[in-house]
Structure formats: C-alpha cells, structure tokens
Design an enzyme around this catalytic site. Structure first.
Site, PDB file in Angstrom:
ATOM      1  N   ASN A  14     152.669 -67.677  20.196  1.00  0.00           N
ATOM      2  CA  ASN A  14     153.798 -67.963  21.088  1.00  0.00           C
ATOM      3  C   ASN A  14     154.938 -68.608  20.285  1.00  0.00           C
ATOM      4  O   ASN A  14     154.821 -69.749  19.841  1.00  0.00           O
ATOM      5  CB  ASN A  14     153.294 -68.895  22.199  1.00  0.00           C
ATOM      6  CG  ASN A  14     154.375 -69.267  23.193  1.00  0.00           C
ATOM      7  OD1 ASN A  14     155.556 -69.318  22.861  1.00  0.00           O
ATOM      8  ND2 ASN A  14     153.971 -69.548  24.412  1.00  0.00           N
ATOM      9  N   GLY A  16     157.694 -69.830  21.192  1.00  0.00           N
ATOM     10  CA  GLY A  16     158.222 -71.049  21.828  1.00  0.00           C
ATOM     11  C   GLY A  16     157.450 -72.276  21.372  1.00  0.00           C
ATOM     12  O   GLY A  16     158.029 -73.336  21.086  1.00  0.00           O
ATOM     13  N   GLU A  45     140.224 -63.525  22.431  1.00  0.00           N
ATOM     14  CA  GLU A  45     140.500 -63.598  23.860  1.00  0.00           C
ATOM     15  C   GLU A  45     140.123 -64.994  24.362  1.00  0.00           C
ATOM     16  O   GLU A  45     139.102 -65.555  23.936  1.00  0.00           O
ATOM     17  CB  GLU A  45     139.645 -62.550  24.579  1.00  0.00           C
ATOM     18  CG  GLU A  45     140.163 -62.217  25.953  1.00  0.00           C
ATOM     19  CD  GLU A  45     139.162 -61.374  26.742  1.00  0.00           C
ATOM     20  OE1 GLU A  45     139.117 -61.511  27.957  1.00  0.00           O
ATOM     21  OE2 GLU A  45     138.423 -60.617  26.084  1.00  0.00           O
ATOM     22  N   ASP A  74     146.025 -75.354  23.904  1.00  0.00           N
ATOM     23  CA  ASP A  74     145.950 -74.545  25.107  1.00  0.00           C
ATOM     24  C   ASP A  74     146.617 -75.372  26.185  1.00  0.00           C
ATOM     25  O   ASP A  74     146.389 -76.582  26.293  1.00  0.00           O
ATOM     26  CB  ASP A  74     144.505 -74.199  25.472  1.00  0.00           C
ATOM     27  CG  ASP A  74     144.465 -72.978  26.389  1.00  0.00           C
ATOM     28  OD1 ASP A  74     145.092 -71.960  26.045  1.00  0.00           O
ATOM     29  OD2 ASP A  74     143.828 -73.051  27.457  1.00  0.00           O
ATOM     30  N   GLY A 181     158.333 -69.714  29.085  1.00  0.00           N
ATOM     31  CA  GLY A 181     157.365 -69.730  30.185  1.00  0.00           C
ATOM     32  C   GLY A 181     157.983 -70.183  31.508  1.00  0.00           C
ATOM     33  O   GLY A 181     159.020 -69.678  31.938  1.00  0.00           O
ATOM     34  N   TYR A 182     157.352 -71.164  32.131  1.00  0.00           N
ATOM     35  CA  TYR A 182     157.762 -71.627  33.462  1.00  0.00           C
ATOM     36  C   TYR A 182     158.897 -72.655  33.413  1.00  0.00           C
ATOM     37  O   TYR A 182     159.280 -73.197  34.454  1.00  0.00           O
ATOM     38  CB  TYR A 182     156.557 -72.251  34.184  1.00  0.00           C
ATOM     39  CG  TYR A 182     155.411 -71.280  34.416  1.00  0.00           C
ATOM     40  CD1 TYR A 182     155.362 -70.461  35.535  1.00  0.00           C
ATOM     41  CD2 TYR A 182     154.363 -71.181  33.490  1.00  0.00           C
ATOM     42  CE1 TYR A 182     154.317 -69.576  35.744  1.00  0.00           C
ATOM     43  CE2 TYR A 182     153.312 -70.294  33.683  1.00  0.00           C
ATOM     44  CZ  TYR A 182     153.287 -69.494  34.807  1.00  0.00           C
ATOM     45  OH  TYR A 182     152.254 -68.608  35.009  1.00  0.00           O
ATOM     46  N   LYS A 203     163.053 -82.232  25.677  1.00  0.00           N
ATOM     47  CA  LYS A 203     161.804 -81.708  26.255  1.00  0.00           C
ATOM     48  C   LYS A 203     160.603 -82.226  25.453  1.00  0.00           C
ATOM     49  O   LYS A 203     159.612 -82.674  26.025  1.00  0.00           O
ATOM     50  CB  LYS A 203     161.799 -80.164  26.279  1.00  0.00           C
ATOM     51  CG  LYS A 203     160.479 -79.602  26.824  1.00  0.00           C
ATOM     52  CD  LYS A 203     160.354 -78.093  26.793  1.00  0.00           C
ATOM     53  CE  LYS A 203     158.911 -77.695  27.097  1.00  0.00           C
ATOM     54  NZ  LYS A 203     158.633 -76.266  26.956  1.00  0.00           N
ATOM     55  N   ARG A 209     153.181 -81.077  25.642  1.00  0.00           N
ATOM     56  CA  ARG A 209     152.932 -80.671  24.250  1.00  0.00           C
ATOM     57  C   ARG A 209     153.404 -81.758  23.289  1.00  0.00           C
ATOM     58  O   ARG A 209     152.772 -82.028  22.270  1.00  0.00           O
ATOM     59  CB  ARG A 209     153.641 -79.338  23.958  1.00  0.00           C
ATOM     60  CG  ARG A 209     153.309 -78.734  22.582  1.00  0.00           C
ATOM     61  CD  ARG A 209     153.732 -77.286  22.466  1.00  0.00           C
ATOM     62  NE  ARG A 209     153.018 -76.468  23.437  1.00  0.00           N
ATOM     63  CZ  ARG A 209     153.520 -76.095  24.618  1.00  0.00           C
ATOM     64  NH1 ARG A 209     154.759 -76.388  24.939  1.00  0.00           N
ATOM     65  NH2 ARG A 209     152.788 -75.403  25.459  1.00  0.00           N
TER      66      ARG A 209
HETATM   67  P1  ITT Z   1     148.924 -68.858  22.262  1.00  0.00           P
HETATM   68  O1  ITT Z   1     147.612 -68.731  23.006  1.00  0.00           O
HETATM   69  O2  ITT Z   1     149.149 -67.744  21.288  1.00  0.00           O
HETATM   70  O3  ITT Z   1     149.129 -70.218  21.687  1.00  0.00           O
HETATM   71  P2  ITT Z   1     150.035 -68.653  24.921  1.00  0.00           P
HETATM   72  O4  ITT Z   1     151.417 -68.600  25.482  1.00  0.00           O
HETATM   73  O5  ITT Z   1     149.058 -67.584  25.378  1.00  0.00           O
HETATM   74  O6  ITT Z   1     150.136 -68.690  23.339  1.00  0.00           O
HETATM   75  P3  ITT Z   1     148.387 -70.556  26.253  1.00  0.00           P
HETATM   76  O7  ITT Z   1     147.187 -69.686  26.286  1.00  0.00           O
HETATM   77  O8  ITT Z   1     148.223 -72.012  25.934  1.00  0.00           O
HETATM   78  O9  ITT Z   1     149.457 -70.056  25.202  1.00  0.00           O
HETATM   79  O10 ITT Z   1     149.144 -70.387  27.638  1.00  0.00           O
HETATM   80  C1  ITT Z   1     150.077 -71.307  28.004  1.00  0.00           C
HETATM   81  C2  ITT Z   1     150.945 -70.727  29.108  1.00  0.00           C
HETATM   82  O11 ITT Z   1     151.260 -71.812  29.987  1.00  0.00           O
HETATM   83  C3  ITT Z   1     152.266 -70.262  28.512  1.00  0.00           C
HETATM   84  O12 ITT Z   1     152.246 -68.889  28.166  1.00  0.00           O
HETATM   85  C4  ITT Z   1     153.213 -70.567  29.669  1.00  0.00           C
HETATM   86  O13 ITT Z   1     153.116 -69.557  30.636  1.00  0.00           O
HETATM   87  C5  ITT Z   1     152.625 -71.854  30.227  1.00  0.00           C
HETATM   88  N1  ITT Z   1     153.186 -73.023  29.532  1.00  0.00           N
HETATM   89  C6  ITT Z   1     152.523 -73.877  28.708  1.00  0.00           C
HETATM   90  N2  ITT Z   1     153.363 -74.797  28.195  1.00  0.00           N
HETATM   91  C7  ITT Z   1     154.575 -74.509  28.707  1.00  0.00           C
HETATM   92  C8  ITT Z   1     155.836 -75.072  28.537  1.00  0.00           C
HETATM   93  O14 ITT Z   1     156.053 -76.108  27.704  1.00  0.00           O
HETATM   94  N3  ITT Z   1     156.855 -74.548  29.206  1.00  0.00           N
HETATM   95  C9  ITT Z   1     156.677 -73.496  30.016  1.00  0.00           C
HETATM   96  N4  ITT Z   1     155.521 -72.879  30.219  1.00  0.00           N
HETATM   97  C10 ITT Z   1     154.459 -73.383  29.570  1.00  0.00           C
END
Ligand code: ITT
Length: 222
Positions: A14, A16, A45, A74, A181-182, A203, A209
C-alpha cells in the site's frame, strides 16, 4: 536491534502506508527498504482473524524471504453501528481488491439512515527479526510487547508488537484529497476535518498508524 542491523524491510503493498511510515520513522538510523526493492513481489493472503495475526503473517513472510528484520502493519476501520465491521476486512470490504472508492460507497450505503456514526481506525504494527537481536520484554516501554511464539513466526524469530487507535465518525460526503482508503469520510472532531483534509504530518501525529509506529520507533532507535 543490534548495532549494524540497519536495514529494515517494510512489508506492505500500500503506497499510502509507505508514505506515512517514512514520515513517522524519519530521522532514525535505519534504512527502510521497500518490499519490491528487497526482491519480494507479493504478500501472503491475509487469512488471520486478527490484526496481529495478519501483521505477523506479512512481516514473517518478508523476513523469511530477505533475512532482514521486517515491519508490517495490519489496520482497519471499526464502525460501532456495524458491530466493528469492516475491521480486518477493511481493504476488501466491497469485494476482492483494494478499490477504496467502492469500499467507501459500501460503507455509506450500510450506514444509510443510521444516526450513530462512531468509528475508529486501529493499527497493529510489528517488527519481526532474529530473536537474539530484539530487546527483551524488560527493556520495552509500557504497551510494547515481545512475542516469541506465534504460528506464523519462523523458528528463531520473535516479534515486537505495538498498537494504536484513533476515534472519529463517518460523514456522508467525501471531503479532501489527501491520505488513502476511508480517510475522506473519517471525520476527526478535534481537527474539525476529515483525515483527507489535514496535512500528512498532522494525520501521523493523531493516527492509529502514527501511534503504533512511534511505538516501534523506540525499538528501532537503539
Ligand atoms: P498491505 O496489506 O499491503 O499493507 P492493505 O491496504 O491491504 O496494504 P491492510 O490489510 O492493513 O492493508 O488493510 C487496511 C485497510 O484499512 C486499508 O486498505 C484501508 O481500507 C483501511 N485503512 C487502514 N488505515 C487507514 C488509514 O490510515 N486511512 C484510511 N483507511 C485506512
């Protein structure tokens, strides 16, 4: 970590998260290596039922593949009126893949007509490395844990675990272009803005995080 073990892989796909964690860990005597730069093309997975299980799964995979200490997080959104959903399924709430716009649409549709908009972001960050190179439990600050046994940990490895969370509420209209994300629908009352409307360093100062990786910072800064 022991002196000289300066490279650490960040096991995420990710972008971001990569941006944010680079900011949170800035100034440390550590070179954070991207997953692909370390020669790892994919992550396993996320079959775990908890943030901890999935974070260890990702970091252990990168540690096994590279031999370098590996960090992962996560994280997810827990919405009170949805019984904590989407939780560990946040990235794929609207189906497989990471379509953030589709996830937001599903969230807002599930919350249509719901008055209780309380939500929180949560994050579990881990550092997996050789057991002998990580600080013992007595050397860790309050709230930071060491795990020596977990089904996903390779033999001889241990994990340092740090958590963070931040409360907010879900608004109906997306606001702001920052974050990922959200963030555009996650409204932080103290800021009077969504996480997509505030600067990234702001942020990071407030976020789930930010808190979790500042916990790992204390271990990396040795
Ligand atoms: P990796 O597993 O490759 O690290 P991922 O995006 O799949 O990337 P996660 O499995 O931890 O990561 O899923 C986290 C999801 O939760 C992320 O994709 C967003 O949809 C949401 N999320 C987590 N932290 C966020 C943030 O700071 N701002 C917005 N959405 C967030």
């Amino acid at each position: 970590m022991t002196q000289g073990a300066r490279k650490v892989v960040f096991a995420t796909l990710n972008p971001g998260k990569v941006r944010e964690v680079a900011g949170i860990l800035a100034g440390l005597p550590v070179e954070v290596v991207g997953l692909r730069d370390a020669g790892v093309a994919e992550l396993p997975e996320e079959t775990g039922e908890t943030f901890l299980d999935n974070a260890i799964l990702k970091a252990a995979h990168a540690f096994r593949a590279t031999g370098l200490p590996a960090m992962a997080d996560d994280s997810g959104l827990e919405v009170a009126a949805l019984g904590g959903k989407p939780g560990v399924h946040s990235a794929r709430f609207a189906g497989a893949g990471h379509d953030h716009a589709a996830n937001i649409r599903k969230l807002l549709s599930d919350l249509a007509g719901v008055a209780d908009r309380r939500a929180r972001f949560v994050c579990t960050a881990v550092l997996v490395g050789p057991a002998g190179g990580l600080p013992g439990p007595g050397a860790l600050p309050k709230g930071i844990l060491r795990l020596d046994a977990h089904p996903a940990l390779p033999a001889g490895a241990a994990a340092i675990v740090a958590e963070g969370e931040v409360p907010g509420r879900i608004i109906d209209d997306s606001r702001g272009a920052g974050g990922f994300g959200y963030d555009p629908v996650f409204f932080h009352d103290g800021e009077g803005a969504t996480f997509a409307e505030i600067p990234e360093d702001r942020k990071n100062a407030l976020s789930h995080r930010g808190t979790a990786f500042r916990g790992l910072r204390t271990v990396l800064d040795r």
